[in-house]
Design an enzyme around this catalytic site. Sequence first.
Site, PDB file in Angstrom:
ATOM      1  N   GLU A  28       0.733  -1.273   0.089  1.00  0.00           N
ATOM      2  CA  GLU A  28      -0.105   0.005  -0.014  1.00  0.00           C
ATOM      3  C   GLU A  28       0.844   1.406   0.122  1.00  0.00           C
ATOM      4  O   GLU A  28       0.506   2.250  -0.835  1.00  0.00           O
ATOM      5  CB  GLU A  28      -0.858   0.123   1.195  1.00  0.00           C
ATOM      6  N   ASP A  29       1.988   1.316   0.805  1.00  0.00           N
ATOM      7  CA  ASP A  29       2.671   2.573   1.119  1.00  0.00           C
ATOM      8  C   ASP A  29       3.860   2.578   0.469  1.00  0.00           C
ATOM      9  O   ASP A  29       4.865   3.581   0.701  1.00  0.00           O
ATOM     10  CB  ASP A  29       2.736   2.748   2.542  1.00  0.00           C
TER      11      ASP A  29
END
Length: 695
Positions: A76-77
């Site tokens: 996600e990051d």
Amino acid sequence: MLRQYELLEKVRSYDPDADEAMINRAYVFSMQKHGTQKRASGDPYFSHPIEVAGILTDLRLDDETIVTAILHDTIEDTVATPEEIEKTFGKNVARLVDGVTKLSKIEAQTESQRAAENLRKFLLAMSGDIRVLLVKLADRLHNMRTLHHIRSEEKRRRIARETMDIYAPLAERIGMYEFMTEMQTLAFRELEPDAYESITKRLEQLHRGGGDLIERIGRGIKAHLEAHGVEAEVQGREKHPYSIWRKMAERHVSFEQLSDIMAFRAIVGSIDECYRTLGLIHQRWPMVPGRFKDFISTPKRNGYRSLHTTVIHDEKMRIEIQIRTAEMHARAEHGLAAHWAYKEGKDAARTQHPWITDLIEILDHAASAEELLEHTRMAMYQDRIFAFTPKGELIQLPKGATPVDFAYAVHTDLGDQTVGAKVNGRVMPLRTPLENGDQVEILVSKAQHPQPAWLNFVVTGKAKAKIRRFVKSKEREERIALGRKIFDEIVQRLPAPLGWEAIAEALKRLHLHDDDALMEAIALKRVDDVQVMEALMPGSASTDGIKPPPQRRAISIKGLTPGVAFDLAECCHPIPGDRIVGLRREGEGIEVHMIGCERLADGVDADWVDLAWGDETDGGTARLATVIKNEPGSLAVIATILGSHGANIVSMEQASRDGAFHTFHLDIEVHDLPHLMRILAALRATDVVSTAERL
């Protein structure tokens, strides 16, 4: 932040066979991918996944789960890809990481839709491997511990509300009460800061005033048990602030009036000693009636087992005492995660939590994001009761559940075909709330289908989702049928015969994708008659072009269901045999009135539609005003007359009292207008009735 060697030592302490090389690779991989990213607190972002992994080592989870925790934010990051994780750490870890990863980039119109889509993916992944849930809960717990670093109050409150609505109930459902309690306390502090501060201050005052009160009571319980030959570990604590606040709200009492804010646990060696301990406690201190619960013989749905009782202690205050074995205590604190501590693993954890399957079924039937969130909260939040099938199978349901909820909990087809129910051998109304220990037999018919009225009393998300899905399908089906009847009437007003190609062209002009969509739009007046005529035959709706048929036919509502395709007006209660007209408003469908109804004057904003009942109608409900003598047996005479004429009383209300006479309003089910006229004639002919009129 845990250092690499410290994390390995924690894992090694309970799992000497863990894959240390994989954990080391994950530590380095995550640290490199997150790089210089910072959290709101200013700490390196990498500290968060490591702390999540540390929380899970306290639960003694396996190496794949620990690695998943370390990697859970990388997709996600960071620039890490699922393919890269699968290549480096294997398919299992890649699948777990994908399950935990939120759909942060999803294109949705509202915050609730984004939350619902994230929840949908999360629940589906959780159903495949329950460890996804454990990582997600640890992730949320650490985020709540650091919530105060986020500057935006709105964002903090949104995260706290989501925690309170979804994640704390999920933790409770799998028996992880430590997680649940801490998440609720942290969310409560953010959502109700004044209440939180007030309760914590009063707890501090209680400490100062009572000194070592909890310790003294605990020592007294332990000494009493040991004097009678029972070795027990006794733990005492105050209930946490959110629990106290909720009890104050539920019981409508102040903090000072709340007597049971202390709870004690007696941990003993065996199940036999649990029941012996209970007896010894009740011998020594009087129990509070209605506050004893046996979750050993009948465990909670999340596997929780314990005896609960509340007694009046020597200090003239109520205290709650929980009695359990050491194994029960471990499962009570860590719930589903305790299966790994006892080497039973994810398969045992999954089989003991069938409620997850219910949530997945809700996913399949929720029509909107908001409905999904509503049903999920409903399935997780409510207190449980236990009911039995005739064969003795235990069915767990929310408090307030009815036989219809029970039927859907057993099987969808059983719920759909329910026509009645026997509770403990007696036929009972379907809206009857079930109690603990009820035996329920569902009566079925293959001709039955879900009823819209069930939505007024069912409480489970599964039942609501199934019923709503059927009702929406039925509504669309009947709207299409009604729209087709209106369409046929519109076609008759065209100046020339209509060809099939004209309908295809009309759909293009009205931007509708098929014939059914056109009929539904007509029924709901999303397109009016003039628009339809112009789309079918351009120029036909001009003043000169309209040629009404010599005898305009009324549209039959035969075969359509009141409350689905159309609504019978409450003001005049039309029944078969009455001359009727329909008011058609945009987006609302048709409201059916008697031709002489006074409320028709309010319909200036609606299209008027000529309607007819058609043959073989199912009857309707008529409202009567009956003035009867105030003497014994009068109502019995009325009921006998109605019963002998085959009329069923739906409701009865006393409208007025005037000495010797009372006026009653009755709603009765009748076949048609002639049937009603015969009933009115019979009522007027009896001595106890002064007048009987239709309202």
